[in-house]
Write a protein that holds these residues in place. Structure first.
Motif, PDB file in Angstrom:
ATOM      1  N   UNK A  23       0.704  -1.603   0.053  1.00 45.11           N
ATOM      2  CA  UNK A  23       0.457  -0.081  -0.151  1.00 45.11           C
ATOM      3  C   UNK A  23       0.883   1.159   0.439  1.00 45.11           C
ATOM      4  N   UNK A  24       1.965   1.462   0.496  1.00 52.84           N
ATOM      5  CA  UNK A  24       2.615   2.483   0.970  1.00 52.84           C
ATOM      6  C   UNK A  24       3.507   2.960  -0.947  1.00 52.84           C
ATOM      7  N   UNK A  25       4.024   1.370  -0.964  1.00 48.58           N
ATOM      8  CA  UNK A  25       4.546   1.410  -2.772  1.00 48.58           C
ATOM      9  C   UNK A  25       3.182   2.642  -3.633  1.00 48.58           C
ATOM     10  N   UNK A  26       2.020   1.546  -3.526  1.00 50.94           N
ATOM     11  CA  UNK A  26       1.541   2.464  -4.108  1.00 50.94           C
ATOM     12  C   UNK A  26       0.680   3.798  -4.109  1.00 50.94           C
ATOM     13  N   UNK A  27       0.433   4.294  -2.842  1.00 47.70           N
ATOM     14  CA  UNK A  27       0.687   5.364  -2.154  1.00 47.70           C
ATOM     15  C   UNK A  27       2.385   6.102  -2.591  1.00 47.70           C
ATOM     16  N   UNK A  28       3.171   5.849  -2.694  1.00 47.67           N
ATOM     17  CA  UNK A  28       4.497   6.428  -3.220  1.00 47.67           C
ATOM     18  C   UNK A  28       4.166   6.896  -4.950  1.00 47.67           C
ATOM     19  N   UNK A  29       3.866   6.059  -5.351  1.00 43.91           N
ATOM     20  CA  UNK A  29       3.516   5.930  -7.238  1.00 43.91           C
ATOM     21  C   UNK A  29       2.887   6.426  -7.040  1.00 43.91           C
ATOM     22  N   UNK A  30       1.755   6.983  -6.895  1.00 45.49           N
ATOM     23  CA  UNK A  30       0.449   7.378  -6.864  1.00 45.49           C
ATOM     24  C   UNK A  30       0.728   9.276  -6.700  1.00 45.49           C
ATOM     25  N   UNK A  31       1.568   9.310  -5.381  1.00 46.10           N
ATOM     26  CA  UNK A  31       1.726  10.775  -5.391  1.00 46.10           C
ATOM     27  C   UNK A  31       3.437  11.169  -6.747  1.00 46.10           C
ATOM     28  N   UNK A  32       3.543  10.305  -6.934  1.00 40.85           N
ATOM     29  CA  UNK A  32       5.479  10.545  -7.703  1.00 40.85           C
ATOM     30  C   UNK A  32       4.022  11.033 -10.025  1.00 40.85           C
ATOM     31  N   UNK A  33       3.790  10.410  -9.404  1.00 39.29           N
ATOM     32  CA  UNK A  33       2.778  10.746 -10.721  1.00 39.29           C
ATOM     33  C   UNK A  33       1.988  12.030 -11.043  1.00 39.29           C
ATOM     34  N   UNK A  34       1.471  12.491  -9.553  1.00 42.62           N
ATOM     35  CA  UNK A  34       0.680  13.537  -9.758  1.00 42.62           C
ATOM     36  C   UNK A  34       1.608  14.822  -9.856  1.00 42.62           C
ATOM     37  N   UNK A  35       2.528  13.838  -9.505  1.00 37.20           N
ATOM     38  CA  UNK A  35       3.580  16.038  -9.304  1.00 37.20           C
ATOM     39  C   UNK A  35       4.286  15.733 -10.889  1.00 37.20           C
ATOM     40  N   UNK A  36       4.308  14.714 -11.579  1.00 36.55           N
ATOM     41  CA  UNK A  36       4.139  14.864 -13.052  1.00 36.55           C
ATOM     42  C   UNK A  36       4.198  16.053 -14.179  1.00 36.55           C
TER      43      UNK A  36
END
Length: 170
Positions: A23-36
């Protein structure tokens, strides 16, 4: 407590830890995508300007990343400058058309070969150097690349990198 209960508890702890990590890895991936930046924003990062039809001493105003870009084909009697963009045998002034004092858009006065900022009376010469008034620095040169008779704004070509290394872009 029996050996069986302890083993089950260890398994449940590891399973919960594994799901939490996923879940933490998924959340980090989602945050990175929102910053791109969005693909539409990336596409707006480049503007191509065809210089083949440019007339001497006539200011062309283009738009790059929402900012006005000044492109001025210099006449033979205008002073050559290290900030000039050379395309073939022609020299061009290329800059972001915002006064370095407070961000107003200067007007070009072709009869005097100057950019005049009406906000506080700042003046820039045909090479973008501040010559009078409150502007603290020259007009900024955007990243560019020369491609034949075209200028690609937003891409740092060798000409721009040479200006950047010499401290001439701002």
């Amino acid at each position: 407590m029996g050996k069986d209960v302890k083993g089950r508890r260890d398994f449940m702890g590891m399973a919960l830890g594994g799901f939490t990590a996923l879940g933490g890895i998924g959340a980090l991936y989602a945050m990175k995508r929102s910053w791109d930046p969005l693909p539409s924003v990336k596409a707006a990062g480049f503007t191509t300007v065809d210089l083949s039809g440019a007339k001497e001493n006539v200011l062309n105003v283009e738009k790059w990343r929402g900012k006005p870009i000044f492109v001025l084909k210099k006449t033979k009697d205008m002073k050559a400058d290290d900030r000039d963009v050379i395309v073939g045998s022609d020299r061009y002034h290329v800059s972001i058309g915002l006064c370095t004092h407070l961000g107003c858009i200067p007007a070009y006065k072709p009869e005097k070969h100057i950019f005049l900022c009406a906000c506080h009376g700042g003046e820039f010469d045909a090479s973008g150097h501040e010559t009078f008034g409150p502007p603290p620095s020259p007009l900024e040169v955007p990243p560019f690349k020369v491609d034949g008779q075209k200028l690609v704004l937003g891409e740092a070509g060798p000409e721009y990198k040479k200006m950047l290394d010499a401290g001439l872009t701002v």
